[in-house]
Scaffold this motif. Structure first.
Motif, mmCIF file in Angstrom:
data_model
loop_
_atom_site.group_PDB
_atom_site.id
_atom_site.type_symbol
_atom_site.label_atom_id
_atom_site.label_comp_id
_atom_site.label_asym_id
_atom_site.label_seq_id
_atom_site.Cartn_x
_atom_site.Cartn_y
_atom_site.Cartn_z
ATOM 1 N N VAL A 138 0.882 -1.172 0.000
ATOM 2 C CA VAL A 138 0.000 0.000 0.000
ATOM 3 C C VAL A 138 0.918 1.220 0.000
ATOM 4 O O VAL A 138 1.665 1.431 0.952
ATOM 5 C CB VAL A 138 -0.918 0.028 1.238
ATOM 6 C CG1 VAL A 138 -1.687 1.348 1.297
ATOM 7 C CG2 VAL A 138 -1.883 -1.149 1.201
ATOM 8 N N LYS B 49 -1.738 6.143 1.029
ATOM 9 C CA LYS B 49 -2.314 5.271 2.061
ATOM 10 C C LYS B 49 -3.493 5.912 2.793
ATOM 11 O O LYS B 49 -4.456 5.228 3.164
ATOM 12 C CB LYS B 49 -1.241 4.840 3.053
ATOM 13 C CG LYS B 49 -0.692 5.965 3.930
ATOM 14 C CD LYS B 49 0.306 5.437 4.957
ATOM 15 C CE LYS B 49 0.776 6.560 5.883
ATOM 16 N NZ LYS B 49 1.736 6.062 6.907
ATOM 17 N N SER C 284 -9.285 -1.862 6.948
ATOM 18 C CA SER C 284 -8.240 -2.779 6.506
ATOM 19 C C SER C 284 -7.926 -3.824 7.562
ATOM 20 O O SER C 284 -8.141 -3.610 8.751
ATOM 21 C CB SER C 284 -6.960 -2.007 6.154
ATOM 22 O OG SER C 284 -6.442 -1.350 7.300
#
Length: 347
Positions: free
Chosen positions: A150, A155, A164
């Motif tokens: 990522v 991010k 996540s």
């Protein structure tokens, strides 16, 4: 334990250069306990009704129902696929230059997933948003909770679109992350009692016992773990890789880089010029099988070809970032066991 920030920057620089070493990780006894604790809050499989999962950052993701639109790092997606869970999108090494599935994609049909990024620092946020993701899942190679592949630059944008889940592959043995992926797949609705699943676990356990016996029978066989780039040859240490730490626990005698050399890379590896590739003596060589590394058949350096293990044909591929399903972890264990069983002392 290495400084997480140093290790992370080292890996990023290495991948950006196009050929990397063992970026894997490790599971110590302490790590095993952590993994068990993290799994304690994992709720059982629920195809309908509330869903929650406590990841290895200690973060519990809660949703009204089990996520259907899953986006994951390629290797994670490949592991979930083996358990019957399919994802909508992936990021990370997915296809090779000729359009075929990358080694990290496992058995997935890569034509049926949306690829958000195929190389380091590539992640199409717009495509990601269009998938209406319920959750993003990746591995973590540090203790700071950094989600693998990522991009740092995007991010925050990515984090706003969906919660996540991070599965740690840092400072623990292979069996820990394997168990965590099992728990995650089960929570997502996978049938963990299916014959294919249970038999794969038994095969992994049998392969592990075979490797333990092989290492015990031939403790004199030294195994070096390497990765090739155009400019440098990298020798991996065994203390920060989930596969190597596990193999070491089973008794495999690994060649270790010097402590001084490892300090410069946060404890991960030692960089050698091709002229000095013979610095460490080894009987068996395991080589990084990822597409970012030069494969043994394509190494043209004369110093490589003169290595005793190379001349003896005692070189095998290494799954540097193992796909965390028992099915995919059987072959690497069996291959190393067979290599040690057949190896001749050449160092």
């Amino acid at each position: 334990m290495p400084n997480a920030r140093t290790a992370r920057l080292t890996r990023r620089g290495l991948l950006a250069a196009g050929g990397a070493l063992g970026l894997g990780t490790v599971l110590t006894a302490c790590g095993d306990d952590d993994a068990k604790d993290a799994g304690a809050d994992t709720k059982g499989a629920a195809k309908s009704g509330p869903w929650s999962f406590k990841d290895d950052r200690g973060t519990t993701v809660k949703l009204d129902e089990a996520p259907k639109n899953i986006v994951a790092f390629t290797g994670v997606a490949a592991a979930l696929y083996d358990y019957g869970i399919e994802v909508k999108g992936v990021f990370g090494p997915t296809t090779t230059k000729d359009g075929k599935a990358d080694v990290q994609a496992g058995d997935m049909d890569v034509s049926k997933v949306t690829v958000l990024g195929n190389v380091w620092d590539q992640f199409n946020v717009e495509k990601y948003a269009a998938l209406a993701p319920d959750v993003l899942i990746s591995t973590m190679f540090d203790d700071a909770g950094t989600l693998w592949y990522v991009p740092e630059a995007s991010k925050d944008k990515i984090a706003k679109l969906a919660p996540s889940v991070g599965i740690s592959v840092f400072d623990r043995q292979l069996t820990g992350p394997l168990q965590r992926m099992w728990e995650l797949a089960e929570s997502l609705g996978a049938d963990m009692t299916a014959a294919k699943v249970t038999e794969a676990k038994k095969r992994f356990e049998a392969a592990s016992e075979r490797l333990r016996k092989a290492a015990k029978a031939k403790p004199e066989i030294k195994v070096l773990v390497g990765s090739a780039s155009p400019e440098l040859f990298y020798v991996s240490g065994s203390n920060l890789s989930i596969d190597l730490e596990y193999f070491k626990a089973l008794g495999v005698n690994f060649v270790e880089p010097t402590e001084e050399a490892k300090k410069a890379t946060g404890g991960w590896f030692e960089s050698l010029s091709w002229e000095n590739v013979d610095k460490h003596k080894a009987d068996v060589i395991m080589m990084d099988d990822r597409s970012s590394a030069i494969q043994p058949a394509d190494i043209t350096e004369a110093t490589w070809k003169q290595l005793p293990a190379v001349k003896a044909g005692q070189v095998l591929p290494r799954s540097t970032e193992p796909i965390l399903s028992y099915d995919k972890c059987v072959a690497p264990v069996e291959a190393l066991a067979e290599a040690i069983e057949k190896a001749k002392k050449v160092s």
